[in-house]
Design a protein around this motif. Structure first.
Motif, PDB file in Angstrom:
ATOM      1  N   PHE A  27       0.949  -1.143  -0.082  1.00 15.68           N
ATOM      2  CA  PHE A  27      -0.140   0.041   0.076  1.00 15.68           C
ATOM      3  C   PHE A  27       1.031   1.256  -0.017  1.00 15.68           C
ATOM      4  CE2 PHE A  27      -2.451   3.319   1.985  1.00 15.68           C
ATOM      5  CZ  PHE A  27      -3.545   3.379   1.424  1.00 15.68           C
ATOM      6  N   ASN A  28       1.766   1.236   0.994  1.00 15.72           N
ATOM      7  CA  ASN A  28       2.649   2.415   0.896  1.00 15.72           C
ATOM      8  C   ASN A  28       3.492   2.491  -0.432  1.00 15.72           C
ATOM      9  OD1 ASN A  28       2.107   2.693   3.198  1.00 15.72           O
ATOM     10  ND2 ASN A  28       4.097   1.760   4.313  1.00 15.72           N
ATOM     11  N   ARG A  29       3.724   1.506  -1.136  1.00 12.55           N
ATOM     12  CA  ARG A  29       4.439   1.842  -2.602  1.00 12.55           C
ATOM     13  C   ARG A  29       3.426   2.318  -3.594  1.00 12.55           C
ATOM     14  NH1 ARG A  29       6.716  -3.381  -1.407  1.00 12.55           N
ATOM     15  NH2 ARG A  29       5.133  -4.383  -2.734  1.00 12.55           N
ATOM     16  N   ARG A  30       2.227   1.941  -3.514  1.00 13.78           N
ATOM     17  CA  ARG A  30       1.051   2.514  -3.989  1.00 13.78           C
ATOM     18  C   ARG A  30       0.951   3.811  -4.179  1.00 13.78           C
ATOM     19  NH1 ARG A  30      -5.030   0.357  -4.352  1.00 13.78           N
ATOM     20  NH2 ARG A  30      -5.685   1.330  -6.137  1.00 13.78           N
ATOM     21  N   VAL A  31       0.942   4.384  -2.745  1.00 10.20           N
ATOM     22  CA  VAL A  31       0.836   5.864  -2.575  1.00 10.20           C
ATOM     23  C   VAL A  31       1.905   6.465  -2.958  1.00 10.20           C
ATOM     24  CG1 VAL A  31       0.745   7.336  -0.500  1.00 10.20           C
ATOM     25  CG2 VAL A  31      -0.702   5.264  -0.507  1.00 10.20           C
ATOM     26  N   GLU A  32       3.092   6.092  -2.891  1.00 10.31           N
ATOM     27  CA  GLU A  32       4.158   6.664  -3.368  1.00 10.31           C
ATOM     28  C   GLU A  32       4.396   6.740  -4.866  1.00 10.31           C
ATOM     29  OE1 GLU A  32       7.659   4.471  -1.839  1.00 10.31           O
ATOM     30  OE2 GLU A  32       7.252   4.999   0.534  1.00 10.31           O
ATOM     31  N   LYS A  33       4.089   5.739  -5.444  1.00 10.64           N
ATOM     32  CA  LYS A  33       3.964   5.929  -6.790  1.00 10.64           C
ATOM     33  C   LYS A  33       2.977   6.908  -7.267  1.00 10.64           C
ATOM     34  CE  LYS A  33       5.150   4.293 -10.904  1.00 10.64           C
ATOM     35  NZ  LYS A  33       6.408   4.368 -11.497  1.00 10.64           N
ATOM     36  N   ARG A  34       1.860   6.765  -6.436  1.00 10.65           N
ATOM     37  CA  ARG A  34       0.636   7.852  -6.961  1.00 10.65           C
ATOM     38  C   ARG A  34       1.290   9.454  -6.894  1.00 10.65           C
ATOM     39  NH1 ARG A  34      -4.849   6.784  -4.268  1.00 10.65           N
ATOM     40  NH2 ARG A  34      -3.691   7.546  -2.352  1.00 10.65           N
ATOM     41  N   ALA A  35       1.912   9.640  -5.814  1.00 10.06           N
ATOM     42  CA  ALA A  35       2.586  10.826  -5.357  1.00 10.06           C
ATOM     43  C   ALA A  35       3.608  11.246  -6.509  1.00 10.06           C
ATOM     44  CB  ALA A  35       3.273  10.948  -3.992  1.00 10.06           C
ATOM     45  N   GLU A  36       4.455  10.064  -6.934  1.00  7.09           N
ATOM     46  CA  GLU A  36       5.356  10.572  -7.970  1.00  7.09           C
ATOM     47  C   GLU A  36       4.588  10.764  -9.489  1.00  7.09           C
ATOM     48  OE1 GLU A  36       7.759   6.994  -8.332  1.00  7.09           O
ATOM     49  OE2 GLU A  36       8.743   7.558  -6.224  1.00  7.09           O
ATOM     50  N   LEU A  37       3.577  10.132  -9.590  1.00 10.54           N
ATOM     51  CA  LEU A  37       2.797  10.383 -10.734  1.00 10.54           C
ATOM     52  C   LEU A  37       2.361  11.861 -10.807  1.00 10.54           C
ATOM     53  CD1 LEU A  37       1.094   6.961 -11.440  1.00 10.54           C
ATOM     54  CD2 LEU A  37       2.909   8.241 -12.924  1.00 10.54           C
ATOM     55  N   ARG A  38       1.701  12.095  -9.674  1.00  9.24           N
ATOM     56  CA  ARG A  38       1.297  13.564  -9.590  1.00  9.24           C
ATOM     57  C   ARG A  38       2.218  14.562  -9.659  1.00  9.24           C
ATOM     58  NH1 ARG A  38      -3.855  14.212  -7.115  1.00  9.24           N
ATOM     59  NH2 ARG A  38      -4.842  12.276  -6.273  1.00  9.24           N
ATOM     60  N   ALA A  39       3.280  14.409  -9.228  1.00 10.32           N
ATOM     61  CA  ALA A  39       4.612  15.359  -9.321  1.00 10.32           C
ATOM     62  C   ALA A  39       4.884  15.590 -10.747  1.00 10.32           C
ATOM     63  CB  ALA A  39       5.695  14.998  -8.437  1.00 10.32           C
ATOM     64  N   ALA A  40       4.721  14.113 -11.278  1.00  6.36           N
ATOM     65  CA  ALA A  40       5.337  14.369 -12.658  1.00  6.36           C
ATOM     66  C   ALA A  40       4.394  15.143 -13.704  1.00  6.36           C
ATOM     67  CB  ALA A  40       5.571  12.937 -13.288  1.00  6.36           C
ATOM     68  N   LYS A  41       3.073  14.977 -13.454  1.00 10.57           N
ATOM     69  CA  LYS A  41       2.126  15.446 -14.235  1.00 10.57           C
ATOM     70  C   LYS A  41       2.331  17.154 -13.981  1.00 10.57           C
ATOM     71  CE  LYS A  41      -1.374  12.028 -14.405  1.00 10.57           C
ATOM     72  NZ  LYS A  41      -2.860  11.528 -13.860  1.00 10.57           N
ATOM     73  N   ARG A  42       2.466  17.552 -12.798  1.00 12.63           N
ATOM     74  CA  ARG A  42       2.603  18.914 -12.512  1.00 12.63           C
ATOM     75  C   ARG A  42       3.717  19.398 -13.154  1.00 12.63           C
ATOM     76  NH1 ARG A  42       0.888  17.520  -7.312  1.00 12.63           N
ATOM     77  NH2 ARG A  42       2.905  17.292  -6.583  1.00 12.63           N
ATOM     78  N   LYS A  43       4.968  18.774 -13.335  1.00 12.32           N
ATOM     79  CA  LYS A  43       6.112  19.144 -14.090  1.00 12.32           C
ATOM     80  C   LYS A  43       5.691  19.566 -15.727  1.00 12.32           C
ATOM     81  CE  LYS A  43       9.387  17.557 -10.925  1.00 12.32           C
ATOM     82  NZ  LYS A  43      10.686  16.654 -10.608  1.00 12.32           N
ATOM     83  N   ASN A  44       5.064  18.421 -16.038  1.00 13.74           N
ATOM     84  CA  ASN A  44       4.594  18.054 -17.549  1.00 13.74           C
ATOM     85  C   ASN A  44       3.563  19.465 -17.898  1.00 13.74           C
ATOM     86  OD1 ASN A  44       6.338  16.171 -18.105  1.00 13.74           O
ATOM     87  ND2 ASN A  44       5.107  14.678 -17.696  1.00 13.74           N
TER      88      ASN A  44
END
Length: 452
Positions: A427-444
Motif C-alpha cells: 500500500f505504501n509503495r502504491r501511495v508513493e507511486k501515485r505521489a510521484e505520478l502527480r508530481a510528474a504531471k505537474r512538471k509536464n
C-alpha cells in the motif's frame, strides 16, 4: 502620490480611480499581464488566490473598451454567483466616476426577463456573470456574442470542477474567431487542456509559483485525533486563544451539517456554507460574516472556493481533503496580504500516507497536541524511522500489532504479522507511486501549455 500603474498605457480616468482607491503598486501578476493584455495578447495566467488577478484582467479590458460604440465588447465568466459579484463590484469601484462604460452583472437566481428587457433598450459594454446565465442571454439574443472582442474565464479549474466547462465552451463558440481570450486559474488541470487548445492559439503562459507551497506567514499545524472525536477536538481548538475568524473545512455536505449542529449545541454562533444552501441564504450568511456576527464558518471545498472571506485568522481541516490540491486552496484562505495565519489539520490513525502525500508536495507540518487547554509540541510521527531496529520499516500500527501478536504466541502469528507487513508495504509503495505520478504531471503541465 506617485502611482506606478502610470507605466502602463491605461486610460487616465482609470489611473485616477486606482489612486483614489489606493491601488498604487502593481502585484507580480498585474505587472506581467497588463502590458500584454493591453496589446490584445491571449493569456493563460496561473497564480495563487489573493495575487491580484482580478485587476490584472479588468484594467486592460476596461481601458480597451470603445466607449463610442453601443455594443457588447467583453465577457467575463466566473463559476459562482459570489465570484461574479466580487468581480462586478471591483469594476463598479473603478468606474464609480466614469459614466460612459456600462457594465452588467448576470447570475442565476436573478430576474432573467427583467435583464433581457433592460438589454433591449441599451447594450452593456462588459457582461460579467455565471456561465449558465450568460449562455441563456446570448441564446435569447439579449447579449450579442458576435461583437465580443475579449473573453475572460476566471477560476477555470473551479469552472471545470463544478461541471460548467461545457457551458463556457458553448459561450466561446458564439464569439468571433479573432478573439482575445484570457484564462485565469490557481491550477491548470490536464482536463482543461482540450478547451485551451481549441480556442487559444499561441497564448502567453504566465505561471507565478509561490516561493513556498504555503505562505511563510501561515503556521501549519498537524494534530493526531488518536481515536478522539473530531468535533470535540475542533470545539477545544475554537476555545483556545482568541481567533478572529475561523474557516473550518469538511469534505461533504453531511459532515458540514453534523459539525455545524454540534458546535451550535455547544453555544457557538456558527455559519455554514455548502451547495445545498439556497443562493439567497448564502448571500445573507456572507453579509452576516462580513458584519462580524459569525466568528466561525463551516464549509465544503467547492462552496468556499466561490466565496472570498476576508480576515480569516485560522483554517481548520476537520478532514484531510480527498484531492491534495484542495489542501492548498484551504490553507490559502489565511495568511493573506502579508498577515499571519494558522492552519490546523486533524488526521486519524491510518491516514499517515495521506499526510505523506501532502509532504511530498513540499508542505511542511509542525506536529502538535492539545494538553490542559493549550496547543503544545508533539512527538514527530516519523520518529520511529530514525531508530536502527528491525521495526524501522514498520508503521506505528504494524509495530504495535507485532508486539501484541508476540505476547499471544498463538500458532501462525509470525505468518499473520508477515502478511500484514507485506500488505502495508504494498500500500505504501502504491501511495508513493501515485505521489510521484502527480508530481510528474505537474512538471509536464507547463511543458504541454507552452507547446499549445
Amino acid at each position: 502620490m506617485d502611482n506606478k500603474f502610470n507605466q502602463y498605457n491605461l486610460s487616465p480616468d482609470l489611473i485616477t480611480a486606482l489612486t483614489a482607491n489606493k491601488f498604487v503598486e502593481p502585484t507580480p501578476i498585474q505587472t506581467q499581464v497588463i502590458p500584454k493584455a493591453l496589446k490584445g495578447q491571449s493569456i493563460i495566467g496561473q497564480s495563487q488566490t489573493g495575487s491580484g488577478k482580478t485587476l490584472a484582467f479588468l484594467l486592460p479590458l476596461l481601458s480597451n473598451i470603445d466607449r463610442t460604440s453601443d455594443t457588447l465588447q467583453a465577457v467575463i465568466t466566473a463559476p459562482s454567483r459570489e465570484l461574479a459579484t466580487q468581480i462586478y463590484k471591483t469594476a463598479q469601484l473603478l468606474l464609480k466616476d466614469i459614466g460612459d462604460i456600462r457594465v452588467g452583472r448576470y447570475v442565476g437566481g436573478t430576474d432573467r426577463q427583467k435583464q433581457e428587457k433592460k438589454l433591449t433598450g441599451k447594450s452593456v459594454h462588459l457582461a460579467i456573470g455565471t456561465p449558465g446565465r450568460i449562455r441563456d442571454l446570448i441564446q435569447d439574443g439579449a447579449l450579442t456574442g458576435y461583437t465580443v472582442k475579449t473573453f475572460v474565464v476566471d477560476e477555470a479549474d473551479m469552472t471545470l470542477d463544478m461541471g460548467f466547462l461545457d457551458t463556457v465552451d458553448k459561450i466561446a463558440s458564439t464569439f468571433p474567431a479573432e478573439l482575445q481570450m484570457m484564462v485565469f486559474s490557481a491550477t491548470i488541470p490536464q482536463k482543461l487542456q482540450p478547451f485551451l487548445k481549441k480556442y487559444m492559439h499561441n497564448p502567453l503562459v504566465i505561471e507565478l509559483k509561490p516561493k513556498t507551497v504555503i505562505a511563510d506567514t501561515v503556521e501549519n499545524l498537524l494534530i493526531a485525533k488518536k481515536g478522539k472525536s473530531a468535533n470535540e477536538l475542533i470545539y477545544k481548538l475554537l476555545t483556545i486563544g482568541q481567533p478572529y475568524l475561523v474557516l473550518i473545512f469538511a469534505n461533504t455536505k453531511e459532515a458540514v451539517d453534523k459539525l455545524h449542529a454540534y458546535l451550535t449545541e455547544q453555544g457557538l454562533e456558527v455559519a455554514k456554507i455548502h451547495g445545498d444552501i439556497a443562493p439567497r441564504e448564502r448571500k445573507r450568511v456572507m453579509k452576516d460574516v462580513a458584519a462580524g456576527r459569525y466568528q466561525y464558518v463551516v464549509a465544503t471545498d467547492l462552496a468556499a472556493r466561490g466565496i472570498d472571506i476576508n480576515g480569516v485568522s485560522h483554517v481548520i481541516n476537520a478532514e484531510i481533503p480527498t484531492d491534495p490540491e484542495f489542501f492548498i486552496h484551504r490553507v490559502g484562505r489565511t495568511g493573506r496580504n502579508g498577515m499571519t495565519g494558522t492552519a490546523i489539520t486533524l488526521y486519524a490513525p491510518g491516514e499517515e500516507n495521506k499526510i505523506g502525500e501532502l509532504e511530498s508536495m513540499g508542505i511542511h507540518f509542525q506536529p502538535k497536541t492539545i494538553h490542559d487547554g493549550e496547543i503544545i509540541d508533539a512527538k514527530d510521527r516519523n520518529r520511529r524511522q530514525n531508530r536502527e531496529k528491525k521495526s524501522d520499516k514498520l508503521s506505528q500500527t504494524m509495530y504495535g500489532m507485532l508486539q501484541k501478536e508476540k505476547k499471544k504466541k498463538k500458532p501462525g502469528y509470525k505468518k499473520k504479522v508477515k502478511k500484514a507487513i507485506a500488505k502495508e508495504e504494498w500500500f505504501n509503495r502504491r501511495v508513493e507511486k501515485r505521489a510521484e505520478l502527480r508530481a510528474a504531471k505537474r512538471k509536464n503541465k507547463a511543458k504541454g501549455l507552452n507547446k499549445a
